[in-house]
Design an enzyme around this catalytic site. Structure first.
Site, PDB file in Angstrom:
ATOM      1  N   LYS A 188       0.838  -1.198   0.000  1.00  0.00           N
ATOM      2  CA  LYS A 188       0.000   0.000   0.000  1.00  0.00           C
ATOM      3  C   LYS A 188       0.884   1.263   0.000  1.00  0.00           C
ATOM      4  O   LYS A 188       2.094   1.173  -0.124  1.00  0.00           O
ATOM      5  CB  LYS A 188      -0.969  -0.042   1.191  1.00  0.00           C
TER       6      LYS A 188
HETATM    7  C1  LIG Z   1      -5.387  -4.376   1.376  1.00  0.00           C
HETATM    8  C2  LIG Z   1      -6.852  -4.181   1.450  1.00  0.00           C
HETATM    9  C3  LIG Z   1      -7.616  -4.513   2.565  1.00  0.00           C
HETATM   10  C4  LIG Z   1      -7.056  -5.277   3.722  1.00  0.00           C
HETATM   11  O1  LIG Z   1      -5.960  -4.663   4.267  1.00  0.00           O
HETATM   12  P1  LIG Z   1      -5.084  -5.437   5.359  1.00  0.00           P
HETATM   13  O2  LIG Z   1      -4.356  -4.321   6.039  1.00  0.00           O
HETATM   14  O3  LIG Z   1      -4.170  -6.350   4.586  1.00  0.00           O
HETATM   15  O4  LIG Z   1      -5.999  -6.161   6.255  1.00  0.00           O
HETATM   16  C5  LIG Z   1      -8.951  -4.204   2.584  1.00  0.00           C
HETATM   17  N1  LIG Z   1      -9.538  -3.585   1.551  1.00  0.00           N
HETATM   18  C6  LIG Z   1      -8.848  -3.268   0.433  1.00  0.00           C
HETATM   19  C7  LIG Z   1      -9.554  -2.578  -0.682  1.00  0.00           C
HETATM   20  C8  LIG Z   1      -7.499  -3.579   0.351  1.00  0.00           C
HETATM   21  O5  LIG Z   1      -6.821  -3.299  -0.769  1.00  0.00           O
END
Ligand SMILES: *Cc1c(COP(=O)(O)O)cnc(C)c1O
Length: 387
Positions: A188
């Protein structure tokens, strides 16, 4: 292999984590509140609650909003499964709203039509999770207006979108929603290894999420139903979880946050270069709403299948064979075998399914070099048969 995304860890990040390792607190110390305050101040939210993942943040957000058995949660089918699973965790039922073919986000027109029908059938949603796919914000003003009319609450799944802007302000300020969720997974925009955050301007929601992330246990007499037995007393007032973020993660987050704007700027510059060069190829490049700045977590192209002599799968495979770590975000959630048990079928959300048949995420991350980007472009050109 050129990955589709990767973290950027610098000496300042390493120093920040090492300092915490040598300090008194590895968890429940001063760094988590510092990270929370820094993010809240950055995006303009009143409260921020750091947790161990965005998935956990979505879970406690739904619980804080009172989602439970007999309720419905609606979201986009083009998202990671976590945006929908949070409804199931709470015992609610999940349904989807088809995407806008231009933004690939939940379509407000489709939402309005579905709400009208749901009102007639007496099954209006309690919560709508608006996912800012690739970092581009949803049409939050329209979704918020529908929320006012039909009485549902809104969670922004901004896992892709920290550092982006909507109508001139940072995503996360909560003007058009109840709770906003960020993810700090390494792919991210900024990372804490694993980690997430829930932000809100509502004091009561913040207090509930604070309890839920840490066993539902409090030492605050104002939240207790019983008088304290003594100075050691704590009371469990809810059934909570251990969703806490560690001090090490928060220290990494504070260090990374310093570079948030630089990351988003760099991602947008790389995306602009892709836009320029790919415009001559038989692919649809991402459409960017003029009202917003995308965090550009992902750069998704759609193969124009009627203009190439190659299948979507073959383009994907050829890119992987060339060492280009392309990916596909996302398989429509309603087509997952786990979700088919609830009665979803192919054809339920045609725009989402059309998107899935054409989409490919190209590598994009802030440390990507021009040579790496050129390699992606060359491999794509070849894979499409345009060499
Ligand atoms: C990555 C992601 C999540 C989950 O994030 P985590 O921190 O890995 O639990 C939820 N929603 C979206 C759209 C994502 O891309």
């Amino acid at each position: 292999m050129i990955p589709y995304g990767r973290q950027d860890i610098r000496q300042a990040d390493i120093d920040a984590v090492l300092e915490v390792l040598q300090s008194d607190y590895l968890t429940q110390g001063p760094m988590v509140p510092r990270f929370e305050q820094a993010v809240a101040a950055k995006v303009g939210a009143r409260h921020a609650l750091a947790v161990n993942s965005a998935t956990s943040a979505l879970h406690i957000a739904c619980l804080a909003l009172g989602l439970g058995e007999g309720d419905w949660l609606w979201t986009s089918p083009i998202t990671f499964v976590a945006s929908a699973n949070c409804g199931l965790y709470c015992g609610a039922q999940v349904d989807f709203v088809d995407i806008d073919p231009r933004t690939y986000n939940l379509c407000p027109t489709a939402l309005a039509a579905k709400l009208e029908q749901a009102e007639r059938e007496g099954r209006l949603p309690k919560v709508v999770v608006a996912v800012h796919l690739c970092g581009q914000p949803c049409d939050m003003q329209a979704i918020h207006a529908l929320g006012q009319r039909y009485g549902f609450r809104i969670i922004e799944d901004a896992s892709h979108a920290i550092g982006g802007q909507y109508q001139g302000d940072y995503i996360g300020n909560g003007r058009y929603s109840d709770i906003i969720v960020f993810s700090f997974h390494p792919v991210k925009i900024i990372t804490t290894a694993e980690g997430g955050m829930a932000l809100t301007n509502d004091d009561a929601l913040a207090s509930r999420m604070d309890l839920l992330r840490s066993h539902g246990v409090t030492r605050d007499p104002a939240l207790m139903t019983h008088e304290a037995d003594g100075p050691w007393y704590y009371q469990q007032v809810e059934l909570g979880f251990n969703y806490r973020m560690t001090e090490l993660q928060a220290a990494l987050g504070v260090a990374q946050l310093e570079r948030l704007d630089a990351y988003v700027t760099k991602r947008n510059a790389l995306a602009a270069r892709y836009d320029d060069v790919l415009a001559t190829l038989p692919v649809t490049i991402p459409w960017q709403h003029p009202d917003s700045v995308s965090g550009r977590h992902l750069y998704v192209i759609r193969v124009m299948l009627d203009q190439v002599n190659v299948t979507h799968r073959a383009v994907f495979e050829r890119l992987r064979e060339q060492g280009i770590g392309v990916n596909l975000h996302y398989i429509p959630v309603h087509t997952q075998p786990y979700y088919r048990q609830f009665g979803f079928r192919d054809g339920d959300f045609p725009e989402a399914e059309r998107y899935y048949a054409e989409a490919i995420s190209l590598p994009l991350y802030p440390t990507m070099t021009p040579a790496q980007q050129d390699a992606v472009i060359a491999a794509l050109t070849q894979a499409l048969g345009h060499a």
